[in-house]
Design an enzyme around this catalytic site. Sequence first.
Site, mmCIF file in Angstrom:
data_model
loop_
_atom_site.group_PDB
_atom_site.id
_atom_site.type_symbol
_atom_site.label_atom_id
_atom_site.label_comp_id
_atom_site.label_asym_id
_atom_site.label_seq_id
_atom_site.Cartn_x
_atom_site.Cartn_y
_atom_site.Cartn_z
ATOM 1 N N THR A 27 -10.657 -5.261 -31.030
ATOM 2 C CA THR A 27 -11.956 -5.947 -31.011
ATOM 3 C C THR A 27 -12.963 -4.997 -30.374
ATOM 4 O OG1 THR A 27 -11.718 -6.868 -28.793
ATOM 5 C CG2 THR A 27 -10.795 -8.169 -30.587
ATOM 6 N N ILE A 58 -8.730 -4.430 -26.355
ATOM 7 C CA ILE A 58 -9.985 -5.132 -26.026
ATOM 8 C C ILE A 58 -10.913 -4.157 -25.319
ATOM 9 C CG2 ILE A 58 -11.021 -7.076 -24.794
ATOM 10 C CD1 ILE A 58 -8.323 -8.492 -24.936
ATOM 11 N N ILE A 85 -6.881 -1.104 -23.050
ATOM 12 C CA ILE A 85 -8.302 -1.264 -22.770
ATOM 13 C C ILE A 85 -9.057 -0.219 -23.592
ATOM 14 C CG2 ILE A 85 -8.186 0.210 -20.675
ATOM 15 C CD1 ILE A 85 -10.512 -2.826 -21.021
ATOM 16 N N LYS A 86 -10.023 -0.693 -24.390
ATOM 17 C CA LYS A 86 -10.847 0.252 -25.157
ATOM 18 C C LYS A 86 -12.016 0.690 -24.277
ATOM 19 C CE LYS A 86 -11.939 -0.378 -29.513
ATOM 20 N NZ LYS A 86 -12.646 -1.206 -30.519
ATOM 21 N N VAL A 87 -12.143 1.986 -24.131
ATOM 22 C CA VAL A 87 -13.191 2.549 -23.276
ATOM 23 C C VAL A 87 -14.037 3.509 -24.114
ATOM 24 C CG1 VAL A 87 -13.627 3.944 -21.220
ATOM 25 C CG2 VAL A 87 -11.649 2.422 -21.263
#
Length: 228
Positions: A27, A58, A85-87
């Site tokens: 997402t 996310i 975790i998307k960074v």
Amino acid sequence: MQYIVDSAHLEEIRECVEFYPLDGVTTNPTIISKEHSDFVKLIKEIRAIIGAERMLHIQTTATTSEAIVKEAVALMEAVGGDFYIKVPISPEGLKATMALKRMGIKVTETAIFTPQQALIAAKAGASYIAPYVNRLDNIVSDGVHVVSEIVEMFKRYDIDCKVLAASFKNTEQIHKIAMVGAHAVTISPDLFKKLTYHPLTLYAIDDFQKDWESVYGDETVLDLLEEK
Ligand code: E4P
């Protein structure tokens, strides 16, 4: 290759889990905001649909490394399972990536547009990097070529980071990405359907059905086996 669905729409995700060999969900804040939903409830429902084993990526909305790390920990606790975790890549994002790596939290470095961004993100400790294919094509660059250079570099330096190609608008882009050896793609539910559709397949299935019925009528293979 891993196939991931880029969506936060619960029905779409449910359909992808049911009909396709799905490896996970990605997402981003744009995708989440389209649902106009209770965020925490939504991400927990996505996890419940896909189960603990499939990946859930996310994206953080924080902009400082400290806040990114805090969000990552809280999100991981909220959704559990195989979590990333998307960074988005930036100096603060890279600082957070290095800290998260030390803490054992997996990072997908996103908004990647160049091979050097990918290389530095991988070196900082990202498990996946996400280059945006269609957005590159839209600025008269070449998304597939950029991805092929990243794949090549990761091989040459024996880098333990996977290429998760993102931002697709058609099946040809996905096919070309597969040909250059990307490890994963994240695509819309609609593209899952388009990837497996072919009119000749439908004609072939229809012909098989008609030929069978011309001899056996509406009896199925199972009917005939059970008669013996
Ligand atoms: C995925 O992780 C990206 O955020 C997404 O694929 C971007 O896609 P878009 O260019 O269609 O917005």
